[in-house]
Design an enzyme around this catalytic site. Structure first.
Site, PDB file in Angstrom:
ATOM      1  N   ASN A  11       0.841  -1.038  -0.128  1.00 57.00           N
ATOM      2  CA  ASN A  11      -0.004   0.091   0.033  1.00 57.00           C
ATOM      3  C   ASN A  11       0.817   1.220   0.077  1.00 57.00           C
ATOM      4  O   ASN A  11       1.394   1.506   1.183  1.00 57.00           O
ATOM      5  CB  ASN A  11      -0.620  -0.245   1.332  1.00 57.00           C
ATOM      6  CG  ASN A  11      -1.718   1.307   1.467  1.00 57.00           C
ATOM      7  OD1 ASN A  11      -1.579   2.098   0.570  1.00 57.00           O
ATOM      8  ND2 ASN A  11      -2.131   1.455   2.617  1.00 57.00           N
ATOM      9  N   LYS A  13      -0.042   4.265  -0.240  1.00 53.90           N
ATOM     10  CA  LYS A  13      -0.515   5.493   0.420  1.00 53.90           C
ATOM     11  C   LYS A  13      -0.501   6.485  -0.648  1.00 53.90           C
ATOM     12  O   LYS A  13      -0.432   6.374  -1.854  1.00 53.90           O
ATOM     13  CB  LYS A  13       0.034   5.714   1.798  1.00 53.90           C
ATOM     14  CG  LYS A  13      -0.265   4.448   2.615  1.00 53.90           C
ATOM     15  CD  LYS A  13      -0.049   4.636   3.921  1.00 53.90           C
ATOM     16  CE  LYS A  13      -0.171   3.333   4.832  1.00 53.90           C
ATOM     17  NZ  LYS A  13      -0.061   3.423   6.346  1.00 53.90           N
ATOM     18  N   HIS A  98      -9.510   1.335   4.959  1.00 53.96           N
ATOM     19  CA  HIS A  98      -8.312   1.358   5.605  1.00 53.96           C
ATOM     20  C   HIS A  98      -8.511   2.423   6.635  1.00 53.96           C
ATOM     21  O   HIS A  98      -9.322   3.311   6.627  1.00 53.96           O
ATOM     22  CB  HIS A  98      -7.237   1.985   4.616  1.00 53.96           C
ATOM     23  CG  HIS A  98      -5.693   1.982   5.059  1.00 53.96           C
ATOM     24  ND1 HIS A  98      -5.445   2.938   6.168  1.00 53.96           N
ATOM     25  CD2 HIS A  98      -4.820   1.034   5.163  1.00 53.96           C
ATOM     26  CE1 HIS A  98      -3.972   2.661   6.382  1.00 53.96           C
ATOM     27  NE2 HIS A  98      -3.930   1.537   6.048  1.00 53.96           N
ATOM     28  N   GLU A 100      -7.062   4.794   7.722  1.00 54.60           N
ATOM     29  CA  GLU A 100      -6.506   6.252   7.511  1.00 54.60           C
ATOM     30  C   GLU A 100      -8.018   6.720   6.663  1.00 54.60           C
ATOM     31  O   GLU A 100      -8.153   8.036   6.956  1.00 54.60           O
ATOM     32  CB  GLU A 100      -5.453   6.308   6.704  1.00 54.60           C
ATOM     33  CG  GLU A 100      -4.131   6.113   7.460  1.00 54.60           C
ATOM     34  CD  GLU A 100      -2.927   5.559   6.940  1.00 54.60           C
ATOM     35  OE1 GLU A 100      -2.856   5.364   5.663  1.00 54.60           O
ATOM     36  OE2 GLU A 100      -1.789   5.130   7.698  1.00 54.60           O
ATOM     37  N   GLU A 168      -5.378  -4.812  10.519  1.00 51.36           N
ATOM     38  CA  GLU A 168      -4.176  -3.723  10.772  1.00 51.36           C
ATOM     39  C   GLU A 168      -4.561  -3.065  12.341  1.00 51.36           C
ATOM     40  O   GLU A 168      -5.289  -2.040  12.041  1.00 51.36           O
ATOM     41  CB  GLU A 168      -4.386  -2.942   9.646  1.00 51.36           C
ATOM     42  CG  GLU A 168      -3.937  -3.447   8.316  1.00 51.36           C
ATOM     43  CD  GLU A 168      -3.333  -2.503   7.349  1.00 51.36           C
ATOM     44  OE1 GLU A 168      -2.131  -2.552   6.803  1.00 51.36           O
ATOM     45  OE2 GLU A 168      -4.106  -1.346   7.262  1.00 51.36           O
ATOM     46  N   GLY A 174       2.676   2.255  10.717  1.00 45.96           N
ATOM     47  CA  GLY A 174       3.658   3.356  10.797  1.00 45.96           C
ATOM     48  C   GLY A 174       4.497   3.705  11.962  1.00 45.96           C
ATOM     49  O   GLY A 174       5.090   4.600  12.216  1.00 45.96           O
ATOM     50  N   SER A 213       3.583  -1.897  10.311  1.00 41.76           N
ATOM     51  CA  SER A 213       4.924  -2.105  10.547  1.00 41.76           C
ATOM     52  C   SER A 213       5.637  -3.564  10.272  1.00 41.76           C
ATOM     53  O   SER A 213       6.418  -3.957  10.702  1.00 41.76           O
ATOM     54  CB  SER A 213       5.250  -2.002  11.811  1.00 41.76           C
ATOM     55  OG  SER A 213       4.701  -0.469  12.256  1.00 41.76           O
TER      56      SER A 213
HETATM   57  P1  PGA Z   1       2.938   0.127   7.698  1.00 40.06           P
HETATM   58  O1  PGA Z   1       1.341   0.447   7.012  1.00 40.06           O
HETATM   59  O2  PGA Z   1       3.414  -1.066   7.078  1.00 40.06           O
HETATM   60  O3  PGA Z   1       3.705   1.361   7.141  1.00 40.06           O
HETATM   61  O4  PGA Z   1       2.788   0.256   9.124  1.00 40.06           O
HETATM   62  C1  PGA Z   1       0.317  -0.681   6.788  1.00 40.06           C
HETATM   63  C2  PGA Z   1      -0.770  -0.082   6.119  1.00 40.06           C
HETATM   64  O5  PGA Z   1      -1.382   1.040   6.547  1.00 40.06           O
HETATM   65  O6  PGA Z   1      -1.325  -0.568   5.280  1.00 40.06           O
END
Ligand code: PGA
Length: 251
Positions: A11, A13, A98, A100, A168, A174, A213
Protein backbone atom coordinates in the site's frame (compact mmCIF):
# COMPACT_ATOMS: atom_id res chain seq x y z
CA UNK A 1 -7.50 -28.68 4.67
CA UNK A 2 -5.12 -26.54 2.65
CA UNK A 3 -4.30 -22.97 3.51
CA UNK A 4 -5.15 -20.30 0.94
CA UNK A 5 -2.43 -18.98 -1.35
CA UNK A 6 -0.74 -16.15 0.55
CA UNK A 7 -0.90 -12.57 -0.66
CA UNK A 8 1.70 -9.90 -0.04
CA UNK A 9 0.20 -6.54 -0.95
CA UNK A 10 1.91 -3.16 -0.88
CA UNK A 11 0.00 0.00 0.00
CA UNK A 12 1.90 3.00 -1.27
CA UNK A 13 -0.59 5.41 0.35
CA UNK A 14 -0.14 9.02 -0.88
CA UNK A 15 3.40 8.36 -2.08
CA UNK A 16 4.85 8.03 -5.53
CA UNK A 17 5.38 10.19 -8.59
CA UNK A 18 6.13 8.66 -11.98
CA UNK A 19 9.72 8.06 -10.95
CA UNK A 20 8.51 5.58 -8.32
CA UNK A 21 7.54 3.23 -11.16
CA UNK A 22 11.21 2.22 -11.28
CA UNK A 23 10.68 0.50 -7.90
CA UNK A 24 7.60 -1.18 -9.31
CA UNK A 25 9.61 -2.50 -12.25
CA UNK A 26 12.20 -3.83 -9.82
CA UNK A 27 9.48 -5.57 -7.80
CA UNK A 28 7.97 -6.99 -10.99
CA UNK A 29 11.32 -8.41 -12.07
CA UNK A 30 12.01 -9.89 -8.66
CA UNK A 31 8.58 -11.52 -8.45
CA UNK A 32 9.01 -12.83 -11.97
CA UNK A 33 12.31 -14.37 -10.88
CA UNK A 34 10.50 -16.25 -8.11
CA UNK A 35 11.22 -13.83 -5.27
CA UNK A 36 7.74 -14.15 -3.77
CA UNK A 37 7.76 -17.93 -3.94
CA UNK A 38 4.26 -19.36 -3.64
CA UNK A 39 2.74 -16.02 -2.64
CA UNK A 40 0.79 -13.73 -4.89
CA UNK A 41 2.12 -10.18 -4.95
CA UNK A 42 0.30 -6.90 -5.52
CA UNK A 43 1.09 -3.20 -5.31
CA UNK A 44 -1.54 -0.53 -4.68
CA UNK A 45 -0.17 2.84 -5.89
CA UNK A 46 -2.09 6.13 -5.71
CA UNK A 47 -4.86 6.59 -8.30
CA UNK A 48 -2.60 8.68 -10.54
CA UNK A 49 -0.28 5.73 -11.12
CA UNK A 50 -2.77 2.86 -11.41
CA UNK A 51 -2.96 2.80 -15.21
CA UNK A 52 0.79 3.27 -15.66
CA UNK A 53 1.47 0.59 -13.03
CA UNK A 54 -0.85 -1.81 -14.83
CA UNK A 55 1.16 -1.18 -17.98
CA UNK A 56 4.42 -1.91 -16.13
CA UNK A 57 2.98 -5.16 -14.75
CA UNK A 58 1.25 -6.31 -17.94
CA UNK A 59 1.73 -10.04 -18.39
CA UNK A 60 3.80 -10.28 -15.19
CA UNK A 61 2.79 -12.09 -11.98
CA UNK A 62 2.43 -8.81 -10.09
CA UNK A 63 -1.08 -7.46 -9.62
CA UNK A 64 -2.01 -3.82 -9.33
CA UNK A 65 -4.58 -2.45 -6.91
CA UNK A 66 -5.97 0.86 -5.71
CA UNK A 67 -6.49 2.22 -2.21
CA UNK A 68 -10.15 3.24 -2.31
CA UNK A 69 -13.17 3.39 -4.59
CA UNK A 70 -16.58 5.02 -4.61
CA UNK A 71 -19.66 2.90 -3.99
CA UNK A 72 -21.37 4.10 -7.17
CA UNK A 73 -20.47 3.15 -10.73
CA UNK A 74 -20.54 6.73 -12.06
CA UNK A 75 -22.19 10.06 -11.47
CA UNK A 76 -21.85 13.46 -9.87
CA UNK A 77 -19.15 12.66 -7.30
CA UNK A 78 -16.39 15.18 -7.92
CA UNK A 79 -12.98 13.85 -7.08
CA UNK A 80 -14.08 10.26 -6.60
CA UNK A 81 -13.10 7.19 -8.60
CA UNK A 82 -15.35 4.18 -9.16
CA UNK A 83 -14.40 0.54 -8.94
CA UNK A 84 -15.33 0.12 -12.58
CA UNK A 85 -12.85 2.87 -13.49
CA UNK A 86 -10.15 1.06 -11.54
CA UNK A 87 -10.88 -2.21 -13.30
CA UNK A 88 -10.80 -0.35 -16.60
CA UNK A 89 -7.39 1.10 -15.68
CA UNK A 90 -6.05 -2.40 -15.06
CA UNK A 91 -6.48 -2.86 -11.31
CA UNK A 92 -7.33 -6.27 -9.90
CA UNK A 93 -7.50 -5.26 -6.23
CA UNK A 94 -8.80 -2.38 -4.20
CA UNK A 95 -8.25 -1.67 -0.51
CA UNK A 96 -11.41 -0.51 1.25
CA UNK A 97 -11.91 0.72 4.80
CA UNK A 98 -8.27 1.40 5.55
CA UNK A 99 -8.08 3.01 9.00
CA UNK A 100 -6.66 6.19 7.47
CA UNK A 101 -9.79 6.48 5.31
CA UNK A 102 -12.05 5.63 8.22
CA UNK A 103 -10.30 8.36 10.26
CA UNK A 104 -9.63 11.03 7.61
CA UNK A 105 -12.87 10.66 5.65
CA UNK A 106 -15.28 9.44 8.30
CA UNK A 107 -15.91 6.15 6.52
CA UNK A 108 -18.32 4.02 8.51
CA UNK A 109 -18.69 0.25 8.30
CA UNK A 110 -21.77 0.76 6.11
CA UNK A 111 -19.77 2.91 3.69
CA UNK A 112 -16.99 0.34 3.62
CA UNK A 113 -19.49 -2.42 2.92
CA UNK A 114 -20.99 -0.45 0.02
CA UNK A 115 -17.52 0.16 -1.40
CA UNK A 116 -16.62 -3.51 -1.09
CA UNK A 117 -19.86 -4.45 -2.85
CA UNK A 118 -19.04 -2.04 -5.68
CA UNK A 119 -15.53 -3.43 -5.97
CA UNK A 120 -16.78 -7.01 -6.18
CA UNK A 121 -19.39 -6.05 -8.74
CA UNK A 122 -16.68 -4.50 -10.89
CA UNK A 123 -14.73 -7.76 -10.78
CA UNK A 124 -12.10 -6.54 -8.34
CA UNK A 125 -10.93 -8.34 -5.23
CA UNK A 126 -11.67 -6.20 -2.18
CA UNK A 127 -9.11 -5.97 0.61
CA UNK A 128 -11.30 -5.02 3.57
CA UNK A 129 -9.36 -3.48 6.47
CA UNK A 130 -10.21 -3.74 10.14
CA UNK A 131 -8.30 -2.98 13.32
CA UNK A 132 -8.53 -1.54 16.81
CA UNK A 133 -6.98 1.54 18.42
CA UNK A 134 -4.43 1.39 21.22
CA UNK A 135 -7.09 2.41 23.77
CA UNK A 136 -9.42 -0.32 22.56
CA UNK A 137 -6.69 -2.93 22.83
CA UNK A 138 -5.65 -1.74 26.28
CA UNK A 139 -9.22 -1.98 27.50
CA UNK A 140 -9.55 -5.55 26.25
CA UNK A 141 -12.02 -4.61 23.52
CA UNK A 142 -9.91 -5.50 20.45
CA UNK A 143 -11.85 -8.63 19.45
CA UNK A 144 -15.22 -6.96 19.99
CA UNK A 145 -14.20 -3.91 17.94
CA UNK A 146 -12.87 -5.96 15.04
CA UNK A 147 -15.89 -8.27 15.25
CA UNK A 148 -18.18 -5.28 14.94
CA UNK A 149 -16.21 -3.92 11.97
CA UNK A 150 -16.43 -7.29 10.21
CA UNK A 151 -20.17 -7.57 10.86
CA UNK A 152 -20.68 -4.09 9.47
CA UNK A 153 -18.25 -4.14 6.56
CA UNK A 154 -18.86 -7.61 5.11
CA UNK A 155 -21.99 -9.18 3.71
CA UNK A 156 -22.83 -12.87 3.64
CA UNK A 157 -23.84 -12.39 0.01
CA UNK A 158 -20.36 -11.31 -1.07
CA UNK A 159 -18.50 -13.88 -3.18
CA UNK A 160 -16.01 -15.10 -0.58
CA UNK A 161 -13.37 -15.94 -3.18
CA UNK A 162 -12.95 -12.25 -4.02
CA UNK A 163 -12.60 -11.00 -0.48
CA UNK A 164 -9.42 -10.49 1.48
CA UNK A 165 -9.49 -9.26 5.08
CA UNK A 166 -6.57 -7.21 6.40
CA UNK A 167 -6.18 -6.98 10.15
CA UNK A 168 -4.28 -3.79 10.88
CA UNK A 169 -4.12 -2.65 14.49
CA UNK A 170 -4.18 1.13 14.13
CA UNK A 171 -1.46 1.60 16.75
CA UNK A 172 0.89 -0.62 14.72
CA UNK A 173 0.54 1.32 11.46
CA UNK A 174 3.66 3.31 10.67
CA UNK A 175 4.83 3.18 14.28
CA UNK A 176 7.31 0.31 14.28
CA UNK A 177 5.18 -1.36 16.94
CA UNK A 178 3.65 -4.80 16.34
CA UNK A 179 1.39 -7.02 18.40
CA UNK A 180 2.84 -10.20 19.87
CA UNK A 181 2.57 -13.35 17.78
CA UNK A 182 0.11 -14.67 20.36
CA UNK A 183 -2.14 -11.60 19.99
CA UNK A 184 -2.00 -11.91 16.20
CA UNK A 185 -2.88 -15.62 16.46
CA UNK A 186 -5.88 -14.86 18.71
CA UNK A 187 -7.17 -12.13 16.42
CA UNK A 188 -6.71 -14.09 13.20
CA UNK A 189 -8.39 -17.18 14.68
CA UNK A 190 -11.28 -14.96 15.73
CA UNK A 191 -11.53 -13.44 12.23
CA UNK A 192 -11.40 -16.92 10.68
CA UNK A 193 -14.29 -18.02 12.87
CA UNK A 194 -16.30 -14.99 11.80
CA UNK A 195 -15.58 -15.70 8.13
CA UNK A 196 -16.67 -19.30 8.51
CA UNK A 197 -19.89 -18.16 10.16
CA UNK A 198 -20.52 -15.77 7.26
CA UNK A 199 -19.36 -17.90 4.34
CA UNK A 200 -19.41 -21.46 5.60
CA UNK A 201 -16.64 -23.64 4.20
CA UNK A 202 -15.60 -20.90 1.79
CA UNK A 203 -14.61 -18.83 4.81
CA UNK A 204 -11.62 -21.15 5.22
CA UNK A 205 -10.18 -19.88 1.93
CA UNK A 206 -10.55 -16.15 2.57
CA UNK A 207 -7.09 -14.70 3.03
CA UNK A 208 -6.51 -12.84 6.26
CA UNK A 209 -3.56 -10.48 5.98
CA UNK A 210 -1.71 -8.91 8.86
CA UNK A 211 -0.69 -5.27 8.43
CA UNK A 212 1.12 -2.71 10.56
CA UNK A 213 4.89 -2.16 10.59
CA UNK A 214 5.67 -5.33 8.66
CA UNK A 215 9.30 -5.32 7.57
CA UNK A 216 11.84 -7.90 6.42
CA UNK A 217 13.10 -8.42 9.98
CA UNK A 218 9.72 -9.35 11.48
CA UNK A 219 7.96 -10.86 8.46
CA UNK A 220 8.92 -14.46 9.14
CA UNK A 221 7.55 -14.38 12.68
CA UNK A 222 4.32 -12.59 11.75
CA UNK A 223 3.69 -14.61 8.57
CA UNK A 224 4.40 -17.79 10.49
CA UNK A 225 1.37 -17.30 12.72
CA UNK A 226 -1.60 -19.58 12.07
CA UNK A 227 -4.33 -18.00 9.94
CA UNK A 228 -1.99 -15.28 8.71
CA UNK A 229 -2.19 -15.58 4.94
CA UNK A 230 0.10 -12.75 3.97
CA UNK A 231 0.74 -9.09 4.66
CA UNK A 232 -0.50 -5.63 3.84
CA UNK A 233 2.66 -3.56 3.75
CA UNK A 234 2.79 0.24 3.91
CA UNK A 235 6.12 1.98 4.29
CA UNK A 236 8.25 -1.04 3.43
CA UNK A 237 6.48 -1.49 0.09
CA UNK A 238 7.99 1.71 -1.31
CA UNK A 239 11.39 0.09 -1.67
CA UNK A 240 11.68 -3.00 -3.85
CA UNK A 241 14.37 -4.52 -1.63
CA UNK A 242 12.24 -4.18 1.53
CA UNK A 243 9.06 -5.43 -0.13
CA UNK A 244 10.87 -8.42 -1.60
CA UNK A 245 12.55 -9.05 1.75
CA UNK A 246 9.07 -9.55 3.18
CA UNK A 247 7.73 -11.60 0.27
CA UNK A 248 10.83 -13.82 0.52
CA UNK A 249 9.20 -15.47 3.54
CA UNK A 250 7.16 -17.52 1.03
CA UNK A 251 10.09 -18.74 -1.06
P1 PGA B 1 2.88 0.31 7.58
O1 PGA B 1 1.40 0.53 7.01
O2 PGA B 1 3.38 -0.98 7.02
O3 PGA B 1 3.65 1.50 7.10
O4 PGA B 1 2.77 0.25 9.06
C1 PGA B 1 0.52 -0.54 6.82
C2 PGA B 1 -0.77 -0.05 6.24
O5 PGA B 1 -1.27 1.00 6.68
O6 PGA B 1 -1.35 -0.69 5.34
Amino acid sequence: MTAPRPLVAGNWKMNGLKGQLAELSAIRDAVQAGGAGRAEAAICPPFTLVAAAAEVCKGAPLAVGAQDCHANVSGAHTGDVSAQMLADAGAAYVIVGHSERRADHGETDAVVRAKAAAALKAGLTAIVCVGETQVERASGAALAVVGGQLDGSLDGDFPATNIVVAYEPIWAIGTGLTPTAADVADMHAFIREKLETLYGRKGVDVRILYGGSVKPSNAAELMGVKNVDGALVGGASLKASDFMGIAAVYR
